[in-house]
Design a protein around this motif. Structure first.
Motif, mmCIF file in Angstrom:
data_model
loop_
_atom_site.group_PDB
_atom_site.id
_atom_site.type_symbol
_atom_site.label_atom_id
_atom_site.label_comp_id
_atom_site.label_asym_id
_atom_site.label_seq_id
_atom_site.Cartn_x
_atom_site.Cartn_y
_atom_site.Cartn_z
ATOM 1 N N GLY A 189 0.858 -1.171 0.000
ATOM 2 C CA GLY A 189 0.000 0.000 0.000
ATOM 3 C C GLY A 189 0.896 1.222 0.000
ATOM 4 O O GLY A 189 2.119 1.109 0.091
ATOM 5 N N VAL A 190 0.308 2.407 -0.092
ATOM 6 C CA VAL A 190 1.088 3.631 -0.052
ATOM 7 C C VAL A 190 0.225 4.736 0.538
ATOM 8 O O VAL A 190 -0.977 4.808 0.276
ATOM 9 C CB VAL A 190 1.593 4.021 -1.469
ATOM 10 C CG1 VAL A 190 0.441 4.345 -2.408
ATOM 11 C CG2 VAL A 190 2.574 5.183 -1.387
ATOM 12 N N THR A 191 0.817 5.565 1.357
ATOM 13 C CA THR A 191 0.103 6.707 1.930
ATOM 14 C C THR A 191 0.127 7.861 0.939
ATOM 15 O O THR A 191 0.992 7.907 0.049
ATOM 16 C CB THR A 191 0.761 7.158 3.243
ATOM 17 O OG1 THR A 191 2.083 7.644 2.952
ATOM 18 C CG2 THR A 191 0.854 5.995 4.231
ATOM 19 N N PRO A 192 -0.778 8.825 1.063
ATOM 20 C CA PRO A 192 -0.734 10.001 0.177
ATOM 21 C C PRO A 192 0.606 10.728 0.247
ATOM 22 O O PRO A 192 1.161 11.120 -0.781
ATOM 23 C CB PRO A 192 -1.886 10.872 0.697
ATOM 24 C CG PRO A 192 -2.844 9.885 1.299
ATOM 25 C CD PRO A 192 -1.988 8.818 1.913
ATOM 26 N N ASP A 193 1.136 10.913 1.452
ATOM 27 C CA ASP A 193 2.448 11.563 1.589
ATOM 28 C C ASP A 193 3.548 10.717 0.959
ATOM 29 O O ASP A 193 4.480 11.253 0.334
ATOM 30 C CB ASP A 193 2.772 11.801 3.063
ATOM 31 C CG ASP A 193 1.945 12.933 3.663
ATOM 32 O OD1 ASP A 193 1.360 13.710 2.888
ATOM 33 O OD2 ASP A 193 1.871 13.013 4.908
ATOM 34 N N GLY A 194 3.437 9.409 1.122
ATOM 35 C CA GLY A 194 4.426 8.523 0.529
ATOM 36 C C GLY A 194 4.403 8.575 -0.986
ATOM 37 O O GLY A 194 5.452 8.562 -1.642
ATOM 38 N N TYR A 195 3.200 8.645 -1.552
ATOM 39 C CA TYR A 195 3.088 8.742 -3.011
ATOM 40 C C TYR A 195 3.732 10.028 -3.507
ATOM 41 O O TYR A 195 4.473 10.024 -4.494
ATOM 42 C CB TYR A 195 1.620 8.697 -3.429
ATOM 43 C CG TYR A 195 1.421 9.000 -4.899
ATOM 44 C CD1 TYR A 195 1.712 8.053 -5.872
ATOM 45 C CD2 TYR A 195 0.966 10.258 -5.309
ATOM 46 C CE1 TYR A 195 1.556 8.336 -7.219
ATOM 47 C CE2 TYR A 195 0.800 10.549 -6.647
ATOM 48 C CZ TYR A 195 1.097 9.584 -7.597
ATOM 49 O OH TYR A 195 0.942 9.873 -8.936
ATOM 50 N N ARG A 196 3.462 11.132 -2.828
ATOM 51 C CA ARG A 196 4.049 12.408 -3.249
ATOM 52 C C ARG A 196 5.573 12.377 -3.131
ATOM 53 O O ARG A 196 6.281 12.902 -4.006
ATOM 54 C CB ARG A 196 3.470 13.550 -2.408
ATOM 55 C CG ARG A 196 2.034 13.893 -2.771
ATOM 56 C CD ARG A 196 1.582 15.155 -2.085
ATOM 57 N NE ARG A 196 1.383 14.965 -0.651
ATOM 58 C CZ ARG A 196 0.227 14.606 -0.107
ATOM 59 N NH1 ARG A 196 -0.838 14.383 -0.888
ATOM 60 N NH2 ARG A 196 0.113 14.458 1.203
ATOM 61 N N PHE A 197 6.076 11.755 -2.083
ATOM 62 C CA PHE A 197 7.526 11.643 -1.917
ATOM 63 C C PHE A 197 8.133 10.843 -3.060
ATOM 64 O O PHE A 197 9.155 11.239 -3.645
ATOM 65 C CB PHE A 197 7.834 10.974 -0.579
ATOM 66 C CG PHE A 197 9.301 10.790 -0.302
ATOM 67 C CD1 PHE A 197 10.014 11.758 0.389
ATOM 68 C CD2 PHE A 197 9.976 9.656 -0.726
ATOM 69 C CE1 PHE A 197 11.377 11.602 0.651
ATOM 70 C CE2 PHE A 197 11.331 9.484 -0.473
ATOM 71 C CZ PHE A 197 12.034 10.458 0.211
ATOM 72 N N ALA A 198 7.530 9.709 -3.382
ATOM 73 C CA ALA A 198 8.046 8.877 -4.468
ATOM 74 C C ALA A 198 7.973 9.615 -5.801
ATOM 75 O O ALA A 198 8.903 9.544 -6.620
ATOM 76 C CB ALA A 198 7.255 7.573 -4.543
#
Length: 267
Positions: A189-198
């Motif tokens: 899974g991925v968090t919204p903040d994690g997606y933006r970081f990636a």
């Protein structure tokens, strides 16, 4: 609840490890066979938050492969060096994504309905569709790298491995998981903040590569990567209304393949 401070303390007697380093090492352990601390604590929440480092893990894999390619190319013919460097990436990852591609291709090729697709995914045997798809993807990737100048092939490995793993993050963020019994891997899974970081990490890498490949070559490679990955993903999503871990492996392989094809069109 996961400790959201700057350091992660799983046990009082264990030395503190910076949280972001902890997450990166979890992503590295999940996607590769590279050595990390064996007692590295993990949880579902930590693994979801570690997804943002998938492109960074790809950068490591591509960097190691590119280094080996450059060194070998000084000693042996380019085609042999390319094949050995590709073999190294499979050793580093345990052929994680290649295995997913083969399983997904078997299911897509042999399954007419959702039930059929899931049944094939539960089968550990490798069928004709999977074997042929994997062989063709690997062969075309190798041919593309061999067709590039050495400097471009080394740079392509770095960018291709990193950006293709951003493709995995994109599919995870944009679609839903299609759970099924018998899957060999746990769903990410991925968090919204994690997606933006990636995403920011991938964009920065793409911009860094522009002076190396040129604007149009880089843009074409990214577009081809996206189209190849999206085409594979959509064919899977139509049958399952969601992704599986096998699908993600195929998405990474097609995204990497598309990137190399885009570069070959210009260089």
């Amino acid at each position: 609840m996961v400790d959201r401070r700057d350091s992660f303390h799983p046990h009082p007697e264990q030395p503190a490890l910076p949280l972001e380093l902890h997450l990166f090492l979890l992503a590295l352990r999940y996607l590769t066979h590279l050595p990390v601390p064996r007692d590295l604590p993990s949880s579902d929440d930590l693994m979801i938050r570690a997804t943002k480092y998938y492109p960074a893990v790809g950068l490591v894999i591509g960097g190691v492969s590119a280094t080996l390619l450059w060194l070998l190319a000084q000693l042996i013919p380019m085609p042999v060096a390319v094949l050995v460097s590709m073999g190294l990436t499979m050793l580093l990852t345990g052929a994680f994504h290649e295995d997913g591609l083969a399983d997904a291709a078997d299911a897509l090729g042999g399954g007419a309905t959702r039930r059929d697709v899931l049944k094939i995914l539960r089968d550990s045997r490798l069928g004709t569709y999977g074997a042929l798809s994997l062989a063709m993807v690997l062969a075309i990737k190798a041919a593309c790298l061999m067709a590039l100048p050495l400097w471009a092939a080394c740079s392509a490995l770095v960018a291709g491995h990193a950006l293709s793993r951003m493709g995995i993050v994109q599919v995870i963020a944009a679609t839903q998981y299609a759970p099924h019994e018998g899957s060999k891997y746990r769903p990410p899974g991925v968090t919204p903040d994690g997606y933006r970081f990636a995403l920011v990490s991938a964009v920065v890498l793409a911009l860094v590569m522009v002076p190396i490949f040129g604007l149009w070559a880089q843009a074409t490679a990214i577009v081809m990567s996206f189209l190849a990955m999206s085409g594979f993903a959509q064919s899977f999503l139509r049958k399952l209304s969601g992704y599986t871990l096998e699908c993600l492996g195929g998405c990474q392989q097609f995204a990497e393949l598309g990137f190399y094809i885009g570069l070959v069109m210009w260089l």
